[in-house]
Design a protein around this motif. Structure first.
Motif, short mmCIF file in Angstrom:
data_model
loop_
_atom_site.label_atom_id
_atom_site.label_comp_id
_atom_site.label_asym_id
_atom_site.label_seq_id
_atom_site.Cartn_x
_atom_site.Cartn_y
_atom_site.Cartn_z
N TYR A 32 -0.62 8.84 2.17
CA TYR A 32 0.02 9.36 3.38
C TYR A 32 -0.96 10.22 4.16
O TYR A 32 -1.96 10.69 3.63
N ASN A 33 -0.67 10.43 5.44
CA ASN A 33 -1.39 11.45 6.20
C ASN A 33 -0.49 12.05 7.27
O ASN A 33 0.59 11.52 7.55
N THR A 34 -0.94 13.13 7.86
CA THR A 34 -0.09 13.87 8.80
C THR A 34 -0.81 14.10 10.12
O THR A 34 -0.81 15.19 10.66
N GLU A 35 -1.45 13.07 10.63
CA GLU A 35 -2.16 13.23 11.90
C GLU A 35 -1.22 13.25 13.09
O GLU A 35 -0.15 12.64 13.05
N ASP A 36 -1.61 13.93 14.15
CA ASP A 36 -0.86 13.99 15.42
C ASP A 36 0.58 14.42 15.23
O ASP A 36 1.48 13.91 15.91
N GLY A 37 0.82 15.29 14.29
CA GLY A 37 2.20 15.78 14.11
C GLY A 37 3.13 14.71 13.57
O GLY A 37 4.35 14.85 13.65
N LYS A 38 2.58 13.63 13.04
CA LYS A 38 3.43 12.60 12.45
C LYS A 38 3.14 12.49 10.96
O LYS A 38 2.04 12.81 10.52
N PHE A 39 4.11 12.02 10.24
CA PHE A 39 3.91 11.76 8.83
C PHE A 39 3.90 10.25 8.64
O PHE A 39 4.87 9.57 8.98
N VAL A 40 2.77 9.74 8.15
CA VAL A 40 2.61 8.29 8.04
C VAL A 40 2.28 7.93 6.60
O VAL A 40 1.44 8.59 5.97
N PHE A 41 2.95 6.95 6.06
CA PHE A 41 2.54 6.46 4.73
C PHE A 41 2.66 4.95 4.67
O PHE A 41 3.36 4.34 5.47
N THR A 42 1.94 4.38 3.73
CA THR A 42 1.95 2.92 3.61
C THR A 42 2.37 2.51 2.20
O THR A 42 2.03 3.15 1.22
N ILE A 43 3.12 1.43 2.17
CA ILE A 43 3.62 0.90 0.91
C ILE A 43 3.02 -0.50 0.73
O ILE A 43 3.26 -1.36 1.58
N PRO A 44 2.24 -0.71 -0.29
CA PRO A 44 1.72 -2.07 -0.48
C PRO A 44 2.84 -3.05 -0.82
O PRO A 44 3.76 -2.71 -1.56
N LEU A 45 2.78 -4.25 -0.25
CA LEU A 45 3.79 -5.26 -0.52
C LEU A 45 3.14 -6.47 -1.17
O LEU A 45 2.18 -7.01 -0.63
N GLU A 46 3.66 -6.85 -2.30
CA GLU A 46 3.15 -8.07 -2.93
C GLU A 46 3.66 -9.28 -2.15
O GLU A 46 4.68 -9.18 -1.47
N PRO A 47 2.97 -10.42 -2.27
CA PRO A 47 3.33 -11.57 -1.42
C PRO A 47 4.81 -11.95 -1.46
O PRO A 47 5.39 -12.25 -0.43
N ASP A 48 5.43 -11.93 -2.61
CA ASP A 48 6.82 -12.39 -2.65
C ASP A 48 7.82 -11.24 -2.78
O ASP A 48 8.97 -11.44 -3.14
N GLU A 49 7.36 -10.03 -2.45
CA GLU A 49 8.23 -8.86 -2.58
C GLU A 49 9.35 -8.90 -1.54
O GLU A 49 9.10 -9.21 -0.38
N ILE A 50 10.57 -8.58 -1.95
CA ILE A 50 11.67 -8.48 -0.99
C ILE A 50 11.90 -7.00 -0.67
O ILE A 50 11.85 -6.15 -1.55
N VAL A 51 12.13 -6.70 0.59
CA VAL A 51 12.39 -5.33 1.01
C VAL A 51 13.84 -5.24 1.51
O VAL A 51 14.24 -5.97 2.41
N TYR A 52 14.64 -4.36 0.91
CA TYR A 52 16.03 -4.18 1.32
C TYR A 52 16.18 -2.81 1.98
O TYR A 52 15.33 -1.93 1.84
N GLY A 53 17.31 -2.62 2.63
CA GLY A 53 17.64 -1.29 3.14
C GLY A 53 17.78 -1.25 4.64
O GLY A 53 18.04 -2.28 5.29
#
Ligand code: MIG
Length: 630
Positions: A32-53
Motif C-alpha cells: 500500500y501507499n498513501t500518496e496525494d492524500g489517498k490510500f492505495v493498495f493492490t491485491i494480486p489476482l491469480e488467473p482463475d480467481e473469482i472476486v465477490y462483493g
C-alpha cells in the motif's frame, strides 16, 4: 481470523458493531501507499480467481474485469458501462480473504481492469479502518464479516406478501381500485404503495388532503382487508415558511450548511429544499420521530427515497451554467461549444461541486459532504429504523431504502432502484442478490417488471418468477410507462398462478431469511460457494443456491420456452404453478428445461424437501402449519 488496521482518525461510520483490536501495519497483507492524500493498495489476482462483493453494483456476480466506484449515485440507467449504483458496499472477497474498508467517502475498485492480474483499490482519504478476514471458505469469511457488522434487518411477516406500486396512484379511489382488481383476478396481494403524489406538494410528512382526504380512514379500511399502505419518504425537506419540518430543522440548525454557515439549498421534487444532517445523532432522533405523523395514521411501512442524496440542481449551479450560456450568446456555436454547453446543463444534477459545497457538522466543525457522501442514505435509514425499534419493537415496521452503506443493513432493507423493463435486468437482479447478501442485506429486491420503459406481459411474468424468491416482491413502474400491475394484461390467470406460488413458499422463504439473519449466513449463494471444485458451477452467473435445499434458475430471455441449466449434482426439477407441482428427476449435468410462462422453476437438492402451504389471498390468511413437503 479478523484483523483491523487503523490509519489517521477515521470517521465513526457505525458500520461495525464488534470490537477488534488494531494490528500493526506491518501485518497488512498487501502493498500500500498513501500518496496525494489517498490510500492505495493492490491485491494480486491469480488467473482463475473469482472476486465477490461490492453489494449493489453493476455487472456480474464475479466482479473481475471492470472498475467500480463506491459513490451512492442516483442514476436510472443501469447499463454495463456504469461503475456505481445507489449503494456503497465496501466489502471485497478475494481468494481466502475478505477486505472491508470502513470509510465514508469515495473508493475506486479497479478489479483487474487496468492490469488483469491485480485489483487496485484507491481510497480517497487516509483516515480509515480496514478489516481483513481470513477463513477457510468464502462462506466462513462472509459469516465472520457479517458477525462483525451485526444482525441484518428482518421485516414483519406480512412484508413477504406480493406488493404493488406505481409512480403514482394519485388518489384514494385509485388505491382502492388496485386492491379491487387484484381481488377480482384472484391474485394475492399484501401491500399497495404511495409514491410522492400522496404528499402535499412533495413535502415529506404531509398528506395531500384533496386526493387523500382521509388517509387514516383509508389505512384502516385497507387494514380490515389485510392490506397495508406503504408511503414513500423523500430525504430533502422543502424550504417553505409554515411547514413545520422545515421551520424546526432550520431553527435547530439541523440542515446541511454552506461554508458561510447558511443552509445549503438544492432543487428536488418540492422545489428548493434543505438536507437534514442525518449523520448527527440528534438530527436522526428528530427526523425519526417525524415518521410518527404517519404511524399515528395506522401506517406500518415506508420506503426512503432520494437519499444519495439526489439533487436535480442548485441555484449556484444554474447560475454558473447560465453564465456559460451567456458567454456564447452572440457566438456561432461550433460542435465543441455546443457539446460543452449541453454538458454544462446535463451535469447540473448530482453535481460534485454541490456535494463539495454542502457541509456536515461534526463535533462542531464543518466537514464537506464530499468526504462523507456514502453515509447519507444509510443514516436516513438509521434515523427511521432506530425510531421504529424504540417505539414499536423489532420486526414491526417495514422499511427499505434506495441509498445504503454497510451498517444500514441492521435498520432496513434496500431495493435496487430505477431499473428498466429490460430482459437483461432480470439477471442483473439475480447477480446482485448474492453480493448484497454478502454485505448484510437480506430484505431486498428489484422493481419487478422493470421501473422505466414499457413492460410486456411475458417480461413481467418472468421477472415475477424470480421475484417469487426475493424477500421484497414488489411490482413498481414509472410514470408514463405502460401499466404493469398483475391484472393489466390479458392473461391474468398466468399472473395468479405465479403469485400464488410465492404465497405457497412464504413460510419457507421467511424461515430461510430469518435463519440467514440469525446465523449470519446468506440466503442466496453463488453455485461456486457450494461446489468450489466444479469448474462449470464455479463460473455460473445465471443460477443461484437458495437456502440449504434449493437452486433457482429463472428464464431471462424473450420468446423462449425454457433455458439451459447446469445441475452440479442430481436434482429434482420442480415446476410450480398455482397449486400444481410437477416434478422430474434430473441427473447432474447440462439440461435444457422447458418452463411455461405461468410456471416458476425450482431445483431441489437430493434428499432435501421444502414445505409448501396452501395459497391464500393475504399473508395473514395463510395457514403456515398446513404444509406439504415437496
Ligand atoms: O426522481 O418518487 O427510485 O422508485 O417512483 C424519481 C418517484 C424519484 C425514484 C425512485 C422511484 C420513484 C420515483 N423516485
Amino acid at each position: 481470523m479478523i484483523r483491523k488496521f487503523t490509519m489517521g482518525a477515521p470517521f465513526p461510520t457505525g458500520a461495525v458493531t464488534g470490537t477488534v483490536p488494531a494490528s500493526g501495519w506491518d501485518r497488512f497483507p498487501y502493498i500500500y501507499n498513501t500518496e496525494d492524500g489517498k490510500f492505495v493498495f493492490t491485491i494480486p489476482l491469480e488467473p482463475d480467481e473469482i472476486v465477490y462483493g461490492l453489494g449493489e453494483a453493476p455487472r456480474g456476480i464475479n466482479k473481475r474485469g471492470w472498475t467500480y466506484r463506491s459513490w451512492c449515485s442516483d442514476d436510472p440507467f443501469h447499463t454495463e458501462t456504469k461503475t456505481a449504483l445507489y449503494a456503497a458496499h465496501n466489502f471485497l472477497l478475494v481468494k481466502d480473504r475478505g477486505i472491508f474498508i470502513d470509510f465514508p467517502g469515495e473508493i475506486v475498485w479497479d478489479i483487474g481492469y487496468t492490469h488483469t492480474g491485480e485489483a487496485a483499490v484507491t481510497v480517497s482519504g487516509t483516515d480509515l479502518d480496514i478489516y481483513t478476514i481470513e477463513g477457510e471458505s468464502p462462506s466462513s469469511i462472509v459469516k465472520e464479516f457479517r458477525r462483525l457488522i451485526g444482525r441484518s434487518y428482518i421485516p414483519p411477516f406480512w412484508a413477504m406478501g406480493c406488493q404493488q406500486s406505481r409512480w403514482s396512484y394519485p388518489d384514494a379511489d385509485t388505491v382502492r381500485e388496485v386492491v379491487r382488481r387484484y381481488d377480482e383476478a384472484g391474485i394475492p396481494l399484501d401491500c399497495v404503495y404511495l409514491d410522492i403524489d400522496y404528499m402535499e406538494r412533495f413535502k415529506s410528512f404531509t398528506v395531500n388532503r384533496e386526493s387523500f382526504p382521509d388517509l387514516e380512514g383509508l389505512a384502516a379500511e385497507l387494514k380490515e382487508k389485510n392490506i397495508r399502505l406503504i408511503p414513500i419518504i423523500d430525504a430533502a425537506i422543502k424550504k417553505e415558511d409554515g411547514y413545520d419540518v422545515y421551520e424546526e430543522g432550520k431553527e435547530k440548525g439541523y440542515f446541511l450548511k454552506k461554508e458561510d454557515g447558511s443552509d445549503f439549498e438544492g432543487g428536488v421534487w418540492p422545489g428548493i429544499t434543505c438536507f437534514p444532517d442525518f449523520l448527527r445523532p440528534e438530527v436522526r432522533e428528530w427526523f425519526g420521530k417525524k415518521y410518527r405523523f404517519l404511524t399515528d395514521m395506522g401506517i406500518e411501512g415506508f420506503w426512503n427515497d432520494m437519499n444519495e442524496p439526489a439533487i436535480f440542481y442548485s441555484e449556484e449551479g444554474v447560475r454558473k451554467a447560465l453564465e456559460e450560456a451567456a458567454k456564447l450568446k452572440d457566438e456561432n456555436l461550433d460542435l465543441g461549444k455546443f457539446f460543452h454547453l449541453k454538458n454544462v446543463f446535463a451535469s447540473l444534477s448530482n453535481n460534485p461541486d454541490d456535494y463539495a459545497a454542502m457541509q456536515h457538522q461534526v463535533s462542531g466543525k464543518l466537514v464537506s459532504h464530499a468526504k462523507l457522501h456514502n453515509l447519507y442514505g444509510a443514516s436516513m435509514t438509521r434515523a427511521a429504523g432506530e425510531f421504529f425499534e424504540k417505539e414499536f419493537g423489532r420486526e414491526k415496521i417495514l422499511l427499505f431504502s434506495r441509498a445504503s452503506a454497510i451498517g444500514s443493513h441492521r435498520y432496513g432493507g434496500i431495493w435496487f432502484g430505477d431499473n428498466m423493463s429490460w430482459w437483461s435486468h432480470i439477471l442483473l437482479c439475480l447477480k446482485m442478490l448474492v453480493n448484497v447478501n454478502i454485505c448484510g442485506y437480506l430484505y431486498c429486491g428489484a422493481d419487478l417488471g422493470g421501473f422505466n420503459d414499457n413492460a410486456t406481459p411475458d417480461l413481467v411474468l418472468r421477472f415475477l418468477a424470480l421475484g417469487v424468491f426475493t424477500p421484497l416482491m414488489r411490482n413498481h413502474s414509472a410514470m408514463g410507462t405502460r401499466p404493469q400491475e398483475c391484472y393489466s394484461f390479458e392473461n391474468t390467470e398466468d399472473f395468479r398462478d405465479v403469485v400464488q406460488v410465492r404465497y405457497r413458499l412464504i413460510p419457507y422463504l421467511y424461515e430461510t431469511m430469518r435463519n440467514a439473519a440469525e446465523n449470519d449466513t446468506m440466503m442466496f449463494r453463488p453455485l461456486s460457494f457450494d461446489y468450489p471444485d466444479d469448474p462449470i458451477a464455479r463460473e455460473c452467473e445465471t443460477q443461484l443456491m437458495l437456502g440449504d435445499e434449493c437452486m433457482i434458475a429463472p428464464v431471462y430471455e424473450q420468446n423462449v420456452s425454457g433455458r439451459t441449466v447446469y445441475l452440479p449434482e442430481d436434482m429434482t426439477f420442480v415446476r410450480l404453478s398455482g397449486e400444481r407441482v410437477l416434478k422430474e428427476e434430473l441427473p447432474k449435468g447440462l439440461h435444457y428445461v422447458r418452463v411455461a410462462l405461468n410456471e416458476v422453476p425450482l431445483f431441489l437438492k437430493k434428499g432435501k424437501h421444502i414445505p409448501l402451504c396452501r395459497p391464500a389471498m393475504r399473508t395473514e390468511l395463510l395457514d403456515t402449519e398446513d404444509t406439504e413437503y415437496i
